[in-house]
Design a protein around this motif. Structure first.
Motif, mmCIF file in Angstrom:
data_model
loop_
_atom_site.group_PDB
_atom_site.id
_atom_site.type_symbol
_atom_site.label_atom_id
_atom_site.label_comp_id
_atom_site.label_asym_id
_atom_site.label_seq_id
_atom_site.Cartn_x
_atom_site.Cartn_y
_atom_site.Cartn_z
ATOM 1 N N VAL A 247 44.956 10.613 52.661
ATOM 2 C CA VAL A 247 44.854 8.895 52.862
ATOM 3 C C VAL A 247 42.946 9.124 53.515
ATOM 4 N N TYR A 248 42.198 9.136 53.226
ATOM 5 C CA TYR A 248 40.888 9.121 53.878
ATOM 6 C C TYR A 248 40.651 7.401 54.587
ATOM 7 N N LEU A 249 40.332 7.742 55.369
ATOM 8 C CA LEU A 249 40.048 5.974 55.480
ATOM 9 C C LEU A 249 38.149 5.765 56.085
ATOM 10 N N VAL A 250 38.071 5.050 55.682
ATOM 11 C CA VAL A 250 36.552 5.119 56.036
ATOM 12 C C VAL A 250 36.208 3.025 55.984
ATOM 13 N N ALA A 251 35.576 2.476 56.950
ATOM 14 C CA ALA A 251 34.797 1.391 57.264
ATOM 15 C C ALA A 251 33.142 1.217 57.463
ATOM 16 N N ASP A 252 32.523 0.362 57.340
ATOM 17 C CA ASP A 252 31.160 0.096 57.893
ATOM 18 C C ASP A 252 31.018 0.203 59.108
ATOM 19 N N ARG A 253 30.124 1.551 59.620
ATOM 20 C CA ARG A 253 29.850 1.550 61.520
ATOM 21 C C ARG A 253 30.102 0.349 62.160
ATOM 22 N N GLU A 254 29.266 -0.685 61.133
ATOM 23 C CA GLU A 254 29.272 -2.093 62.403
ATOM 24 C C GLU A 254 30.787 -2.690 62.993
ATOM 25 N N VAL A 255 31.547 -2.256 61.786
ATOM 26 C CA VAL A 255 32.743 -3.040 61.615
ATOM 27 C C VAL A 255 33.643 -2.279 62.543
ATOM 28 N N ARG A 256 33.274 -0.824 62.622
ATOM 29 C CA ARG A 256 33.642 0.443 63.026
ATOM 30 C C ARG A 256 33.611 0.131 64.760
ATOM 31 N N ALA A 257 32.870 -0.400 65.209
ATOM 32 C CA ALA A 257 32.044 -0.487 66.782
ATOM 33 C C ALA A 257 32.891 -1.809 66.835
ATOM 34 N N ARG A 258 32.875 -2.718 66.080
ATOM 35 C CA ARG A 258 33.500 -4.092 66.453
ATOM 36 C C ARG A 258 34.834 -3.958 66.936
ATOM 37 N N ARG A 259 35.523 -3.287 65.754
ATOM 38 C CA ARG A 259 36.816 -3.018 66.052
ATOM 39 C C ARG A 259 37.177 -2.261 67.750
ATOM 40 N N ARG A 260 36.432 -1.225 67.866
ATOM 41 C CA ARG A 260 36.275 -0.505 69.251
ATOM 42 C C ARG A 260 36.506 -1.926 70.564
ATOM 43 N N MET A 261 34.927 -2.160 70.385
ATOM 44 C CA MET A 261 34.736 -3.217 71.267
ATOM 45 C C MET A 261 36.460 -3.868 71.960
ATOM 46 N N ALA A 262 36.701 -4.324 70.675
ATOM 47 C CA ALA A 262 37.942 -4.815 70.552
ATOM 48 C C ALA A 262 39.379 -3.575 71.665
ATOM 49 N N GLU A 263 38.926 -2.712 71.352
ATOM 50 C CA GLU A 263 39.839 -1.884 72.241
ATOM 51 C C GLU A 263 39.450 -1.804 73.832
ATOM 52 N N ARG A 264 38.706 -1.516 73.922
ATOM 53 C CA ARG A 264 37.600 -1.513 75.286
ATOM 54 C C ARG A 264 36.324 -2.794 75.566
ATOM 55 N N PRO A 265 37.213 -3.908 76.070
ATOM 56 C CA PRO A 265 36.964 -4.947 76.460
ATOM 57 C C PRO A 265 35.249 -4.943 77.805
#
Ligand code: DC
Length: 211
Positions: free
Chosen positions: A137-155
């Motif tokens: 499986v190869y997962l992709v997502a828009d960069r903006e959404v990926r940045a938002r997800r990382r922000m949740a991990e690294r407040p």
């Protein structure tokens, strides 16, 4: 059987792979954690991160271990939290790009993936580590959404810094981020974790009804 889950940072690999493994009763192997642990140890020892052979020797001598409670160990130290720091985020692509380091890591990953059923998460699992994986499986997502997800991990980190970091990491990881030809691509931009896991679970059951 091996389920390989690859894709860029923030595409949802870890969350999805972990949840999938739990649902199917498979083991879970986070190969990024191995590169992170090696990077952490090299920095702790103030080693030259440009020294490919030195780092490969360190990787051979200091095996990364995963305990049953999913904690990550190297050199007798529990590094589960330390490997998620932004210093490690920034330096891990420098370490991961050295071929001799990758050879050591890939051998170890193959060893860890050899027995039983396992979900392996990384960048080159479907292409190099486990090209015979039953499902890729190869997962992709828009960069903006990926940045938002990382922000949740690294407040603690600002949105701009995160977006820049992500862009840099994408560029550095790019050469290893090719999907396998036979990988199923899933765009997670607008999907919930559960939906992604459902889809992959259905694919697993299709390919291996006994799983
Ligand atoms: O998935 P992650 O963010 O924990 O990965 C950490 C780094 O390791 C990232 O720069 C990509 C690299 N990596 C790799 O080159 N090959 C893998 N199989 C897994 C991770």
């Amino acid at each position: 059987m091996i389920v390989a889950i690859d894709g860029p940072a923030g595409a949802g690999k870890s969350t999805v792979a972990r949840a999938l493994a739990e649902r199917l009763g498979f083991r879970y192997l986070d190969t990024g954690a191995m590169y992170r642990a090696l990077t952490w140890l090299a920095m702790k020892r103030s080693l030259d991160l440009g020294d490919a052979e030195g780092l490969a020797t360190l990787a051979r001598e200091q095996t990364v271990l995963f305990s049953d409670d999913e904690r990550v160990w190297i050199g007798g130290i529990d590094v589960t939290s330390s490997i998620r720091s932004d210093r490690v985020d920034r330096m891990v692509p420098v370490v991961a790009r050295h071929s001799p380091v990758r050879e050591v890591m890939r051998d170890r990953q193959r060893e860890l993936g050899r027995e039983g059923n396992v979900v392996i998460e990384g960048r080159d699992i479907g292409t190099v580590v486990a090209p015979d994986a039953k499902l890729k499986v190869y997962l992709v997502a828009d960069r903006e959404v990926r940045a938002r997800r990382r922000m949740a991990e690294r407040p603690g980190i600002g949105a701009d810094a995160l977006a820049t970091d992500l862009r840099k990491r994408d560029a550095k990881d790019a050469e290893r981020m090719q999907p396998a030809e036979d990988a199923v691509e899933i765009d997670t931009t607008d999907l919930e974790v559960e939906d992604v896991v459902d889809r992959i679970e259905a694919l697993v059951r299709e390919r291996s009804p006994a799983a």
